[in-house]
Design a protein around this motif. Sequence first.
Motif, PDB file in Angstrom:
ATOM      1  N   ALA A  18       0.850  -1.136   0.255  1.00 24.10           N
ATOM      2  CA  ALA A  18       0.067  -0.316   0.013  1.00 24.10           C
ATOM      3  C   ALA A  18       0.968   1.109   0.238  1.00 24.10           C
ATOM      4  O   ALA A  18       0.919   2.415  -0.722  1.00 24.10           O
ATOM      5  N   LEU A  19       2.468   1.347   0.422  1.00 23.32           N
ATOM      6  CA  LEU A  19       3.044   2.954   0.536  1.00 23.32           C
ATOM      7  C   LEU A  19       3.503   2.593  -0.184  1.00 23.32           C
ATOM      8  O   LEU A  19       3.424   3.907  -0.974  1.00 23.32           O
ATOM      9  N   ILE A  20       3.492   2.166  -0.864  1.00 24.64           N
ATOM     10  CA  ILE A  20       4.683   1.840  -2.349  1.00 24.64           C
ATOM     11  C   ILE A  20       3.866   2.188  -3.719  1.00 24.64           C
ATOM     12  O   ILE A  20       3.962   3.002  -4.068  1.00 24.64           O
ATOM     13  N   MET A  21       2.263   2.090  -2.982  1.00 25.07           N
ATOM     14  CA  MET A  21       1.180   2.293  -4.753  1.00 25.07           C
ATOM     15  C   MET A  21       1.352   3.649  -4.237  1.00 25.07           C
ATOM     16  O   MET A  21       0.856   4.283  -4.493  1.00 25.07           O
ATOM     17  N   LEU A  22       0.968   3.825  -2.942  1.00 26.24           N
ATOM     18  CA  LEU A  22       0.938   5.712  -2.535  1.00 26.24           C
ATOM     19  C   LEU A  22       1.726   6.922  -3.039  1.00 26.24           C
ATOM     20  O   LEU A  22       1.765   7.396  -3.736  1.00 26.24           O
ATOM     21  N   GLN A  23       3.596   6.336  -3.195  1.00 20.12           N
ATOM     22  CA  GLN A  23       3.888   7.487  -3.720  1.00 20.12           C
ATOM     23  C   GLN A  23       4.112   7.462  -4.674  1.00 20.12           C
ATOM     24  O   GLN A  23       3.707   6.591  -5.507  1.00 20.12           O
ATOM     25  N   GLN A  24       4.879   8.803  -5.162  1.00 20.14           N
ATOM     26  CA  GLN A  24       4.840   8.628  -6.670  1.00 20.14           C
ATOM     27  C   GLN A  24       6.207   8.429  -6.943  1.00 20.14           C
ATOM     28  O   GLN A  24       7.107   9.415  -6.772  1.00 20.14           O
ATOM     29  N   LEU A  52       6.737   8.433   3.694  1.00 18.54           N
ATOM     30  CA  LEU A  52       6.282   7.781   3.458  1.00 18.54           C
ATOM     31  C   LEU A  52       7.160   6.835   2.754  1.00 18.54           C
ATOM     32  O   LEU A  52       7.569   5.458   3.012  1.00 18.54           O
ATOM     33  N   THR A  53       8.683   7.877   2.903  1.00 21.29           N
ATOM     34  CA  THR A  53       9.935   6.448   2.375  1.00 21.29           C
ATOM     35  C   THR A  53       9.930   6.201   4.143  1.00 21.29           C
ATOM     36  O   THR A  53      10.561   5.344   3.831  1.00 21.29           O
ATOM     37  N   ARG A  54      10.265   6.706   4.574  1.00 29.10           N
ATOM     38  CA  ARG A  54      10.998   6.594   6.415  1.00 29.10           C
ATOM     39  C   ARG A  54       9.454   5.518   6.544  1.00 29.10           C
ATOM     40  O   ARG A  54       9.690   4.153   7.221  1.00 29.10           O
ATOM     41  N   ALA A  55       7.979   5.848   6.641  1.00 28.30           N
ATOM     42  CA  ALA A  55       7.343   4.331   6.902  1.00 28.30           C
ATOM     43  C   ALA A  55       7.358   2.866   6.142  1.00 28.30           C
ATOM     44  O   ALA A  55       7.352   1.892   6.900  1.00 28.30           O
ATOM     45  N   THR A  56       8.244   3.082   5.176  1.00 28.94           N
ATOM     46  CA  THR A  56       8.179   1.831   4.271  1.00 28.94           C
ATOM     47  C   THR A  56       9.522   1.511   4.505  1.00 28.94           C
ATOM     48  O   THR A  56       9.171  -0.009   4.691  1.00 28.94           O
ATOM     49  N   ALA A  57      10.292   2.622   4.708  1.00 29.14           N
ATOM     50  CA  ALA A  57      11.397   1.558   5.436  1.00 29.14           C
ATOM     51  C   ALA A  57      11.444   1.069   6.366  1.00 29.14           C
ATOM     52  O   ALA A  57      12.587   0.060   6.709  1.00 29.14           O
TER      53      ALA A  57
END
Length: 123
Positions: A18-24, A52-57
């Motif tokens: 979900a987080l990867i899909m939200l990122q531009q 979003l990058t920090r949450a994904t990491a």
Amino acid sequence: MEQIILIVHLLIALAIIALIMLQQGKGADAGASFGAGASQTVFGSAGSSNALTRATAWLVVLFFATSFGLALLATQKTQVVDDLDLFIPEAEEGVAPALDSDVPVVDNTSPSMEPTDNEVPEL
């Protein structure tokens, strides 16, 4: 314990997706630099890349930890083949195995190919 880790592992995997899909993508930065709707974003004009990058990491780190934990649990559950109580006799050198009476024996002689009265070779 394994079921809990497996459920957490699955939820983290879905959250990462979900987080990867939200990122531009990187191409979206060019449009934002000219003021294309940057003032109306949820995260402000700076964009959502940092949050979003920090949450994904962090989710990737948790995903790795749950993967490692599941691997450790899987290796602890495996058993050695010798613990199955199977009896395997040792083979003796130079001794041919005895043939059972139930096993058919193949005749090594070839059928005669000479024609007989009915033109069918004998076996």
